[in-house]
Every structure is written in structure tokens, then in C-alpha cells.
Design a protein around this motif. Structure first.
Motif, PDB file in Angstrom:
ATOM      1  N   MET A 102     -29.039 -47.717 -49.993  1.00 33.02           N
ATOM      2  CA  MET A 102     -28.581 -46.423 -50.511  1.00 33.02           C
ATOM      3  C   MET A 102     -27.391 -45.894 -49.718  1.00 33.02           C
ATOM      4  O   MET A 102     -26.463 -45.310 -50.287  1.00 33.02           O
ATOM      5  CB  MET A 102     -29.727 -45.424 -50.532  1.00 33.02           C
ATOM      6  CG  MET A 102     -30.805 -45.781 -51.537  1.00 33.02           C
ATOM      7  SD  MET A 102     -32.210 -44.686 -51.419  1.00 33.02           S
ATOM      8  CE  MET A 102     -32.196 -43.971 -53.043  1.00 33.02           C
ATOM      9  N   ASN A 103     -27.400 -46.105 -48.422  1.00 29.71           N
ATOM     10  CA  ASN A 103     -26.259 -45.677 -47.610  1.00 29.71           C
ATOM     11  C   ASN A 103     -25.012 -46.492 -47.932  1.00 29.71           C
ATOM     12  O   ASN A 103     -23.900 -45.953 -47.945  1.00 29.71           O
ATOM     13  CB  ASN A 103     -26.589 -45.738 -46.118  1.00 29.71           C
ATOM     14  CG  ASN A 103     -27.422 -44.552 -45.688  1.00 29.71           C
ATOM     15  OD1 ASN A 103     -27.168 -43.419 -46.106  1.00 29.71           O
ATOM     16  ND2 ASN A 103     -28.429 -44.799 -44.883  1.00 29.71           N
ATOM     17  N   GLN A 104     -25.180 -47.766 -48.242  1.00 31.61           N
ATOM     18  CA  GLN A 104     -24.040 -48.576 -48.661  1.00 31.61           C
ATOM     19  C   GLN A 104     -23.473 -48.062 -49.981  1.00 31.61           C
ATOM     20  O   GLN A 104     -22.254 -48.009 -50.157  1.00 31.61           O
ATOM     21  CB  GLN A 104     -24.437 -50.043 -48.820  1.00 31.61           C
ATOM     22  CG  GLN A 104     -24.439 -50.820 -47.526  1.00 31.61           C
ATOM     23  CD  GLN A 104     -24.579 -52.311 -47.786  1.00 31.61           C
ATOM     24  OE1 GLN A 104     -25.396 -52.733 -48.606  1.00 31.61           O
ATOM     25  NE2 GLN A 104     -23.795 -53.096 -47.074  1.00 31.61           N
ATOM     26  N   ILE A 105     -24.342 -47.693 -50.903  1.00 34.86           N
ATOM     27  CA  ILE A 105     -23.900 -47.150 -52.193  1.00 34.86           C
ATOM     28  C   ILE A 105     -23.120 -45.847 -51.979  1.00 34.86           C
ATOM     29  O   ILE A 105     -22.049 -45.640 -52.558  1.00 34.86           O
ATOM     30  CB  ILE A 105     -25.101 -46.929 -53.139  1.00 34.86           C
ATOM     31  CG1 ILE A 105     -25.696 -48.272 -53.554  1.00 34.86           C
ATOM     32  CG2 ILE A 105     -24.701 -46.102 -54.361  1.00 34.86           C
ATOM     33  CD1 ILE A 105     -27.038 -48.174 -54.249  1.00 34.86           C
ATOM     34  N   LEU A 106     -23.645 -44.973 -51.142  1.00 35.89           N
ATOM     35  CA  LEU A 106     -22.956 -43.708 -50.876  1.00 35.89           C
ATOM     36  C   LEU A 106     -21.612 -43.938 -50.190  1.00 35.89           C
ATOM     37  O   LEU A 106     -20.634 -43.247 -50.494  1.00 35.89           O
ATOM     38  CB  LEU A 106     -23.840 -42.788 -50.029  1.00 35.89           C
ATOM     39  CG  LEU A 106     -25.052 -42.209 -50.756  1.00 35.89           C
ATOM     40  CD1 LEU A 106     -25.928 -41.429 -49.788  1.00 35.89           C
ATOM     41  CD2 LEU A 106     -24.627 -41.332 -51.919  1.00 35.89           C
ATOM     42  N   ASP A 107     -21.543 -44.909 -49.280  1.00 30.50           N
ATOM     43  CA  ASP A 107     -20.269 -45.239 -48.638  1.00 30.50           C
ATOM     44  C   ASP A 107     -19.264 -45.727 -49.664  1.00 30.50           C
ATOM     45  O   ASP A 107     -18.080 -45.375 -49.620  1.00 30.50           O
ATOM     46  CB  ASP A 107     -20.464 -46.296 -47.545  1.00 30.50           C
ATOM     47  CG  ASP A 107     -21.195 -45.758 -46.333  1.00 30.50           C
ATOM     48  OD1 ASP A 107     -21.264 -44.518 -46.179  1.00 30.50           O
ATOM     49  OD2 ASP A 107     -21.705 -46.583 -45.544  1.00 30.50           O
ATOM     50  N   TYR A 108     -19.713 -46.549 -50.597  1.00 30.66           N
ATOM     51  CA  TYR A 108     -18.833 -47.057 -51.642  1.00 30.66           C
ATOM     52  C   TYR A 108     -18.346 -45.921 -52.535  1.00 30.66           C
ATOM     53  O   TYR A 108     -17.170 -45.868 -52.919  1.00 30.66           O
ATOM     54  CB  TYR A 108     -19.551 -48.122 -52.470  1.00 30.66           C
ATOM     55  CG  TYR A 108     -18.659 -48.761 -53.504  1.00 30.66           C
ATOM     56  CD1 TYR A 108     -17.599 -49.590 -53.127  1.00 30.66           C
ATOM     57  CD2 TYR A 108     -18.870 -48.535 -54.849  1.00 30.66           C
ATOM     58  CE1 TYR A 108     -16.773 -50.165 -54.065  1.00 30.66           C
ATOM     59  CE2 TYR A 108     -18.046 -49.117 -55.799  1.00 30.66           C
ATOM     60  CZ  TYR A 108     -17.003 -49.930 -55.403  1.00 30.66           C
ATOM     61  OH  TYR A 108     -16.182 -50.496 -56.329  1.00 30.66           O
ATOM     62  N   THR A 163     -17.938 -42.839 -51.646  1.00 30.72           N
ATOM     63  CA  THR A 163     -16.953 -42.113 -50.853  1.00 30.72           C
ATOM     64  C   THR A 163     -15.604 -42.814 -50.918  1.00 30.72           C
ATOM     65  O   THR A 163     -14.556 -42.168 -51.059  1.00 30.72           O
ATOM     66  CB  THR A 163     -17.425 -42.003 -49.388  1.00 30.72           C
ATOM     67  OG1 THR A 163     -18.689 -41.338 -49.365  1.00 30.72           O
ATOM     68  CG2 THR A 163     -16.430 -41.228 -48.547  1.00 30.72           C
ATOM     69  N   THR A 164     -15.610 -44.134 -50.867  1.00 31.65           N
ATOM     70  CA  THR A 164     -14.376 -44.905 -50.999  1.00 31.65           C
ATOM     71  C   THR A 164     -13.748 -44.680 -52.366  1.00 31.65           C
ATOM     72  O   THR A 164     -12.534 -44.505 -52.489  1.00 31.65           O
ATOM     73  CB  THR A 164     -14.649 -46.407 -50.781  1.00 31.65           C
ATOM     74  OG1 THR A 164     -15.251 -46.587 -49.508  1.00 31.65           O
ATOM     75  CG2 THR A 164     -13.380 -47.220 -50.870  1.00 31.65           C
ATOM     76  N   LEU A 165     -14.558 -44.673 -53.407  1.00 39.85           N
ATOM     77  CA  LEU A 165     -14.040 -44.457 -54.753  1.00 39.85           C
ATOM     78  C   LEU A 165     -13.442 -43.070 -54.934  1.00 39.85           C
ATOM     79  O   LEU A 165     -12.499 -42.883 -55.702  1.00 39.85           O
ATOM     80  CB  LEU A 165     -15.146 -44.676 -55.791  1.00 39.85           C
ATOM     81  CG  LEU A 165     -15.594 -46.112 -56.020  1.00 39.85           C
ATOM     82  CD1 LEU A 165     -16.719 -46.156 -57.040  1.00 39.85           C
ATOM     83  CD2 LEU A 165     -14.436 -46.983 -56.475  1.00 39.85           C
TER      84      LEU A 165
END
Length: 95
Positions: free
Chosen positions: A31-37, A39-41
Motif C-alpha cells: 500500500m505504501n508503494q501504491i501511495l508513493d506511485y 505521489t509520483t503521478l
């Protein structure tokens, strides 16, 4: 924003899921990886991009929506695994 183990447990409880410690740890990481992605988007400039209904062009993939004659009764029942003269027969599921 980041997801904690407490957040994962809360959502799992809402969904009536029982997670092992390993599953909880894995979900926190995912889930943290998804949120980081995401943020990148958010950093991508989309001011010149027109909103879409679909991510792919479906204009040529859909058939024309036109009225056609309905199936006659016999044709509709032709491939039924079990039917009488008027209806599809299905197993009883309610007593």
C-alpha cells in the motif's frame, strides 16, 4: 501520507478479513508503494490532456446500437441444458 499496520488492521476488520502478521506486513509495504506511485503521478503535468471516458479508443470496437427482431421462443430455449415447452428449468435453490 503512509499506511501503518494499524491502518491495515482497521481496513481488514471492516472487510472481516483475518490477516497473518506476514500478510499485514506485506500489505503495509504494498500500500505504501501504491501511495508513493500516486505521489509520483501527481507531479506529471496533465494540464494539456483532455479527460477521457476510456483509456483506449473504443469508437471502432462497438457495434451500432440498433433494434433487431427478438429471438422466438423455440430459438431462445434451443441451447438450454434443461427446459420444458415454455421455460428454462433450473435447480431449486430456495426451499
Amino acid at each position: 501520507m503512509s499506511v501503518s499496520k494499524k491502518d491495515v488492521k482497521y481496513v481488514a476488520d471492516l472487510a472481516h478479513l483475518q490477516l497473518t502478521e506476514e500478510e499485514s506486513d506485506s500489505l503495509v509495504h504494498d500500500m505504501n508503494q501504491i501511495l508513493d506511485y500516486m505521489t509520483t503521478l501527481e507531479e506529471v503535468d496533465t494540464s494539456d490532456v483532455e479527460p477521457l471516458e476510456h483509456v483506449i479508443d473504443l469508437e471502432y470496437r462497438l457495434r451500432d446500437d440498433k433494434a433487431e427482431a427478438p429471438l422466438d421462443h423455440k430459438e431462445a430455449l434451443k441451447n438450454a441444458p434443461d427446459a420444458d415447452t415454455d421455460y428454462f428449468r433450473v435447480p431449486r435453490v430456495i426451499d
